[in-house]
Design a protein around this motif. Structure first.
Motif, PDB file in Angstrom:
ATOM      1  N   PHE A 145      35.626  33.100  34.122  1.00  0.00           N
ATOM      2  CA  PHE A 145      35.090  34.343  33.557  1.00  0.00           C
ATOM      3  C   PHE A 145      36.242  35.212  33.065  1.00  0.00           C
ATOM      4  O   PHE A 145      37.361  35.120  33.574  1.00  0.00           O
ATOM      5  N   ARG A 146      35.962  36.039  32.085  1.00  0.00           N
ATOM      6  CA  ARG A 146      36.934  37.038  31.647  1.00  0.00           C
ATOM      7  C   ARG A 146      36.214  38.373  31.504  1.00  0.00           C
ATOM      8  O   ARG A 146      34.986  38.410  31.318  1.00  0.00           O
ATOM      9  N   GLY A 147      36.975  39.419  31.578  1.00  0.00           N
ATOM     10  CA  GLY A 147      36.308  40.706  31.430  1.00  0.00           C
ATOM     11  C   GLY A 147      37.244  41.885  31.517  1.00  0.00           C
ATOM     12  O   GLY A 147      38.462  41.735  31.632  1.00  0.00           O
ATOM     13  N   VAL A 148      36.656  43.046  31.449  1.00  0.00           N
ATOM     14  CA  VAL A 148      37.370  44.309  31.539  1.00  0.00           C
ATOM     15  C   VAL A 148      36.652  45.164  32.574  1.00  0.00           C
ATOM     16  O   VAL A 148      35.419  45.210  32.606  1.00  0.00           O
ATOM     17  N   ALA A 149      37.432  45.834  33.424  1.00  0.00           N
ATOM     18  CA  ALA A 149      36.865  46.747  34.421  1.00  0.00           C
ATOM     19  C   ALA A 149      37.423  48.139  34.195  1.00  0.00           C
ATOM     20  O   ALA A 149      38.622  48.304  33.983  1.00  0.00           O
ATOM     21  N   ARG A 150      36.541  49.125  34.213  1.00  0.00           N
ATOM     22  CA  ARG A 150      36.954  50.511  33.976  1.00  0.00           C
ATOM     23  C   ARG A 150      36.543  51.364  35.162  1.00  0.00           C
ATOM     24  O   ARG A 150      35.401  51.306  35.623  1.00  0.00           O
ATOM     25  N   ASP A 151      37.491  52.178  35.660  1.00  0.00           N
ATOM     26  CA  ASP A 151      37.216  53.069  36.779  1.00  0.00           C
ATOM     27  C   ASP A 151      36.380  54.257  36.294  1.00  0.00           C
ATOM     28  O   ASP A 151      36.829  55.041  35.458  1.00  0.00           O
ATOM     29  N   VAL A 152      35.166  54.370  36.806  1.00  0.00           N
ATOM     30  CA  VAL A 152      34.279  55.468  36.408  1.00  0.00           C
ATOM     31  C   VAL A 152      33.897  56.321  37.615  1.00  0.00           C
ATOM     32  O   VAL A 152      32.871  57.000  37.610  1.00  0.00           O
TER      33      VAL A 152
END
Length: 201
Positions: free
Chosen positions: A58-65
């Motif tokens: 898997f690949r992805g982006v995580a953003r702190d919200v």
């Protein structure tokens, strides 16, 4: 690094990606930082395939919200407190769009006039006025377009949903204020509508 609830949620989402190959909408998870604090991250995830088309990861982006979510929760709590305050009011609380249609109704509306908020929302305020009061009430509403005058201590009879024809309509004292686009200079402020309170006198 996830909480138990987020671990279960993450497994379901990733397994669905693996089965369908389709990336879901952005999904949020609660994670535990090194210092033990909780963080909320939004994940955008997709499947990685090899040259034969077989899934290999898997690949992805995580953003702190975290801060945004905390602000949203605080806003929800504030709105709930405000709504509880409005609904316990002995007066009718309302707002109108620039054309004079109800966008919000609360407080003692149902007890005083017999209407539910849903029955009046989207309708013009004229629907609760007597014909002989239309002109003077419309005039007061239009005055607020100029941004120079608010309506205070304006007495008006309102027509209940179901009324005894032998009795007069209840008389209300209305206070209403214009809503304007504050991002514009005073001379160019756009009229966005009205909010007001009607008190049974």
């Amino acid at each position: 690094y996830t909480t138990p609830a987020s671990a279960e949620k993450m497994f379901k989402v990733f397994y669905e990606i693996l089965l369908t190959g389709k990336a879901p909408e952005v999904t949020d998870y609660e994670l535990v930082a090194v210092d033990g604090s909780r963080k909320v991250l939004e994940f955008s995830t997709s499947l990685i395939r090899d040259g034969k088309g077989e899934p290999i990861g898997f690949r992805g982006v995580a953003r702190d919200v975290t801060e945004r979510r905390q602000a949203e929760e605080a806003l929800k709590a504030s709105e709930k407190k405000y709504m509880n305050l409005v609904e316990s009011s002995p007066d009718i609380v309302y707002s109108l769009d620039p054309e004079g249609r109800f966008t919000f109704l609360g407080g003692a509306l149902q007890r005083l006039l017999g209407y539910s908020p849903e029955e009046l929302r989207g309708k013009h305020f004229q629907c609760v006025l007597r014909p002989e009061d239309l002109n003077r009430t419309e005039g007061r509403f239009n005055e607020r377009r100029t941004g120079t005058r608010a309506t205070k201590r304006f007495e008006i009879s309102l027509v209940p949903k179901a009324k005894d024809r032998e009795k007069k309509e209840p008389v209300f004292e209305v206070q209403a204020f214009g809503i304007y686009d504050e991002t514009q200079p005073n001379s160019e402020k756009r009229f966005l509508g009205t909010y007001g309170i009607a008190r049974n006198i």
